[in-house]
Motif scaffolding. Structure first.
Motif, PDB file in Angstrom:
ATOM      1  N   MET A  58      59.812  18.865  37.249  1.00  0.00           N
ATOM      2  CA  MET A  58      59.677  20.151  37.917  1.00  0.00           C
ATOM      3  C   MET A  58      59.562  20.099  39.433  1.00  0.00           C
ATOM      4  O   MET A  58      60.040  20.985  40.131  1.00  0.00           O
ATOM      5  CB  MET A  58      58.452  20.892  37.361  1.00  0.00           C
ATOM      6  CG  MET A  58      58.494  21.130  35.863  1.00  0.00           C
ATOM      7  SD  MET A  58      60.000  21.942  35.279  1.00  0.00           S
ATOM      8  CE  MET A  58      59.993  23.424  36.270  1.00  0.00           C
ATOM      9  N   SER A  59      58.884  19.090  39.988  1.00  0.00           N
ATOM     10  CA  SER A  59      58.583  19.105  41.419  1.00  0.00           C
ATOM     11  C   SER A  59      58.445  17.674  41.917  1.00  0.00           C
ATOM     12  O   SER A  59      58.038  16.779  41.172  1.00  0.00           O
ATOM     13  CB  SER A  59      57.281  19.888  41.656  1.00  0.00           C
ATOM     14  OG  SER A  59      56.916  19.898  43.017  1.00  0.00           O
ATOM     15  N   VAL A  70      56.350  15.444  39.196  1.00  0.00           N
ATOM     16  CA  VAL A  70      55.566  15.921  38.053  1.00  0.00           C
ATOM     17  C   VAL A  70      56.451  16.755  37.142  1.00  0.00           C
ATOM     18  O   VAL A  70      57.475  17.302  37.564  1.00  0.00           O
ATOM     19  CB  VAL A  70      54.349  16.750  38.507  1.00  0.00           C
ATOM     20  CG1 VAL A  70      53.439  15.926  39.406  1.00  0.00           C
ATOM     21  CG2 VAL A  70      54.766  18.044  39.213  1.00  0.00           C
ATOM     22  N   GLY A  71      56.016  16.873  35.871  1.00  0.00           N
ATOM     23  CA  GLY A  71      56.820  17.622  34.921  1.00  0.00           C
ATOM     24  C   GLY A  71      56.072  18.007  33.669  1.00  0.00           C
ATOM     25  O   GLY A  71      54.831  17.982  33.626  1.00  0.00           O
ATOM     26  N   PRO A  72      56.809  18.393  32.618  1.00  0.00           N
ATOM     27  CA  PRO A  72      56.202  18.841  31.368  1.00  0.00           C
ATOM     28  C   PRO A  72      55.285  17.794  30.744  1.00  0.00           C
ATOM     29  O   PRO A  72      55.433  16.590  30.969  1.00  0.00           O
ATOM     30  CB  PRO A  72      57.420  19.108  30.471  1.00  0.00           C
ATOM     31  CG  PRO A  72      58.511  19.442  31.428  1.00  0.00           C
ATOM     32  CD  PRO A  72      58.272  18.544  32.610  1.00  0.00           C
ATOM     33  N   SER A  95      49.063  19.182  29.778  1.00  0.00           N
ATOM     34  CA  SER A  95      49.611  20.487  30.138  1.00  0.00           C
ATOM     35  C   SER A  95      50.800  20.283  31.072  1.00  0.00           C
ATOM     36  O   SER A  95      50.872  19.298  31.798  1.00  0.00           O
ATOM     37  CB  SER A  95      48.551  21.324  30.857  1.00  0.00           C
ATOM     38  OG  SER A  95      47.403  21.509  30.071  1.00  0.00           O
ATOM     39  N   ASP A  96      51.721  21.239  31.076  1.00  0.00           N
ATOM     40  CA  ASP A  96      52.881  21.142  31.950  1.00  0.00           C
ATOM     41  C   ASP A  96      52.461  21.245  33.410  1.00  0.00           C
ATOM     42  O   ASP A  96      51.726  22.159  33.791  1.00  0.00           O
ATOM     43  CB  ASP A  96      53.874  22.259  31.649  1.00  0.00           C
ATOM     44  CG  ASP A  96      54.352  22.241  30.215  1.00  0.00           C
ATOM     45  OD1 ASP A  96      54.313  21.167  29.603  1.00  0.00           O
ATOM     46  OD2 ASP A  96      54.754  23.299  29.711  1.00  0.00           O
ATOM     47  N   LEU A  97      52.950  20.339  34.235  1.00  0.00           N
ATOM     48  CA  LEU A  97      52.706  20.364  35.673  1.00  0.00           C
ATOM     49  C   LEU A  97      53.971  20.869  36.362  1.00  0.00           C
ATOM     50  O   LEU A  97      55.069  20.390  36.070  1.00  0.00           O
ATOM     51  CB  LEU A  97      52.341  18.971  36.181  1.00  0.00           C
ATOM     52  CG  LEU A  97      51.087  18.358  35.540  1.00  0.00           C
ATOM     53  CD1 LEU A  97      50.872  16.933  36.036  1.00  0.00           C
ATOM     54  CD2 LEU A  97      49.851  19.216  35.814  1.00  0.00           C
ATOM     55  N   VAL A  98      53.821  21.843  37.278  1.00  0.00           N
ATOM     56  CA  VAL A  98      55.001  22.490  37.844  1.00  0.00           C
ATOM     57  C   VAL A  98      55.127  22.347  39.351  1.00  0.00           C
ATOM     58  O   VAL A  98      56.184  22.643  39.913  1.00  0.00           O
ATOM     59  CB  VAL A  98      55.048  23.989  37.469  1.00  0.00           C
ATOM     60  CG1 VAL A  98      55.090  24.158  35.960  1.00  0.00           C
ATOM     61  CG2 VAL A  98      53.867  24.749  38.065  1.00  0.00           C
ATOM     62  N   VAL A 351      66.083  15.312  43.820  1.00  0.00           N
ATOM     63  CA  VAL A 351      66.096  16.551  43.051  1.00  0.00           C
ATOM     64  C   VAL A 351      65.368  16.366  41.735  1.00  0.00           C
ATOM     65  O   VAL A 351      65.557  15.362  41.031  1.00  0.00           O
ATOM     66  CB  VAL A 351      67.551  16.995  42.783  1.00  0.00           C
ATOM     67  CG1 VAL A 351      67.589  18.203  41.866  1.00  0.00           C
ATOM     68  CG2 VAL A 351      68.250  17.312  44.101  1.00  0.00           C
ATOM     69  N   THR A 352      64.529  17.346  41.388  1.00  0.00           N
ATOM     70  CA  THR A 352      63.957  17.424  40.046  1.00  0.00           C
ATOM     71  C   THR A 352      64.593  18.592  39.336  1.00  0.00           C
ATOM     72  O   THR A 352      64.782  19.663  39.925  1.00  0.00           O
ATOM     73  CB  THR A 352      62.431  17.630  40.090  1.00  0.00           C
ATOM     74  OG1 THR A 352      62.128  18.800  40.853  1.00  0.00           O
ATOM     75  CG2 THR A 352      61.733  16.441  40.708  1.00  0.00           C
ATOM     76  N   GLY A 353      64.958  18.390  38.064  1.00  0.00           N
ATOM     77  CA  GLY A 353      65.634  19.468  37.369  1.00  0.00           C
ATOM     78  C   GLY A 353      65.695  19.280  35.881  1.00  0.00           C
ATOM     79  O   GLY A 353      64.999  18.433  35.310  1.00  0.00           O
ATOM     80  N   ALA A 354      66.549  20.061  35.251  1.00  0.00           N
ATOM     81  CA  ALA A 354      66.667  20.034  33.804  1.00  0.00           C
ATOM     82  C   ALA A 354      67.144  18.687  33.293  1.00  0.00           C
ATOM     83  O   ALA A 354      66.859  18.299  32.154  1.00  0.00           O
ATOM     84  CB  ALA A 354      67.624  21.140  33.348  1.00  0.00           C
TER      85      ALA A 354
END
Length: 369
Positions: A58-59, A70-72, A95-98, A351-354
């Protein structure tokens, strides 16, 4: 099954939002028997994730020379070789970190779902929890129950604190900003906002100090120049009045949700849902719509070493501007999947992404398409 159990249990798949950045960050999907072997992510350490670099993240932020992402499911990744290799750091939550940011090379914070606020004092190597949703809800209720007065702001804050507690703290923090290793902010859904003056040891709710009567979601907080801004749902734009110690409303150019803000020189740009982006050169007094070459939601931004601005979209596009955001064009190299976050180093973007983490070398000025 409790509301928190139903929401928090198992796989999290990032999706494109309909209206809020909370759904950009993650949509929780409940499968199986939620009563069987449930481990509350609010205090369950993150599991090992050997394939995390190729899964949604995510970020990303810079901690000195180290990259921290960080991420899910509480996943935190570190790289000390310019994103060539990543390793997982221990995380006290699943927990998910965004969102993540570092105020100094050592002092950093990450926030996410279930009201999580994590802190690192060693450049991301280790993390501990400073706040979670249940603690935040109790703190908010206690704080406002002791405030005297009959102002509408106070009454609204007291009512929202009661709802926050009834939700069992189930409000995500969506962004974090620290000016230094002492003064910082976390913001999230339904106008939830907390401020610290001691690096996160203690937090004070600011719900009643925000011009947001409809309690719209607060998506991002950033200091641009000397001014601290918040952007949110349904065109919400705010800036901190330092004297009044209150976030006051800016004239909004749109009722479309904003997911981020960036700047170039004296230009401030707000961007968000369905390719909407606007620029101002007079601190938000007037706005001009930017005609982007996309209809995809813009979720991330950065600035290259040569001053060019970079935007990332849900469609995996990178858009670049060489004229302080007046115009943007697509970069020839697309990202595999939606872009949720990005940071720039020199002429490259991390880049952070899907599709996980990507390192992309940007073309020199004048060669973007």
């Amino acid at each position: 099954m409790s509301p928190r159990t139903a929401r928090a249990f198992v796989p999290v798949v990032p999706v494109v939002p309909a209206v809020t950045l909370a759904l950009v960050a993650a949509a929780c999907i409940v499968t199986g028997d939620a009563n069987a072997a449930f481990h509350d992510p609010i205090d369950t350490p993150a599991a090992a994730a050997p394939n995390a670099t190729h899964e949604p993240m995510m970020s990303v932020a810079l901690a000195g020379k180290r990259l921290v992402a960080v991420g899910p499911r509480g996943v935190i990744l570190l790289s000390d070789d310019d994103a060539a290799h990543w390793r997982q750091a221990p995380s006290p939550v699943s927990s998910d970190l965004v969102s993540v940011m570092f105020a100094t090379p050592q002092q950093g914070w990450a926030v996410g779902h279930d009201g999580q606020v994590l802190h690192s004092a060693d450049g991301g190597a280790t993390w501990h929890k400073q706040l979670d949703g249940i603690q935040a809800a109790k703190l908010m209720q206690s704080f406002y129950s002791h405030q005297a007065g009959t102002s509408p702001d106070l009454k609204t804050a007291q009512d929202e604190a009661a709802r926050f507690l009834a939700d069992m703290g189930g409000r995500p923090f969506l962004d974090v900003w620290f000016d230094n290793d002492r003064s910082g902010w976390v913001v999230g859904s339904f106008n939830i906002i907390f401020h610290t003056k001691d690096g996160g040891k203690t937090w004070e709710p600011w719900f009643d100090r925000v011009d947001n009567p409809n309690a719209l979601n607060l998506h991002t907080i950033r200091r641009i120049g000397s001014t601290l801004y918040i952007a949110g749902e349904q065109g919400l734009l705010l800036k901190l009045d330092e004297g009044a110690q209150r976030f006051v409303g800016l004239k909004t150019p749109s009722k479309s949700s904003f997911f981020g803000m960036t700047s170039s020189g004296s230009t401030l740009i707000a961007y968000g849902l369905l390719g909407n982006a606007f620029r101002t050169v007079d601190n938000g007094q007037t706005w001009q719509k930017i005609s982007l070459p996309t209809g995809a939601s813009v979720l991330a931004s950065g600035q290259l070493a040569d001053g060019r601005l970079l935007l990332g979209t849900q469609a995996g596009e990178l858009l670049v501007s060489s004229d302080h955001g007046k115009t943007f064009s697509r970069v020839a190299t697309p990202v595999p999947g939606a872009v949720f976050g990005l940071m720039t180093r020199g002429s490259e973007a991390i880049v952070t992404g899907a599709a996980g983490l990507s390192r992309i070398e940007l073309p020199v000025a004048g060669s973007a398409k």
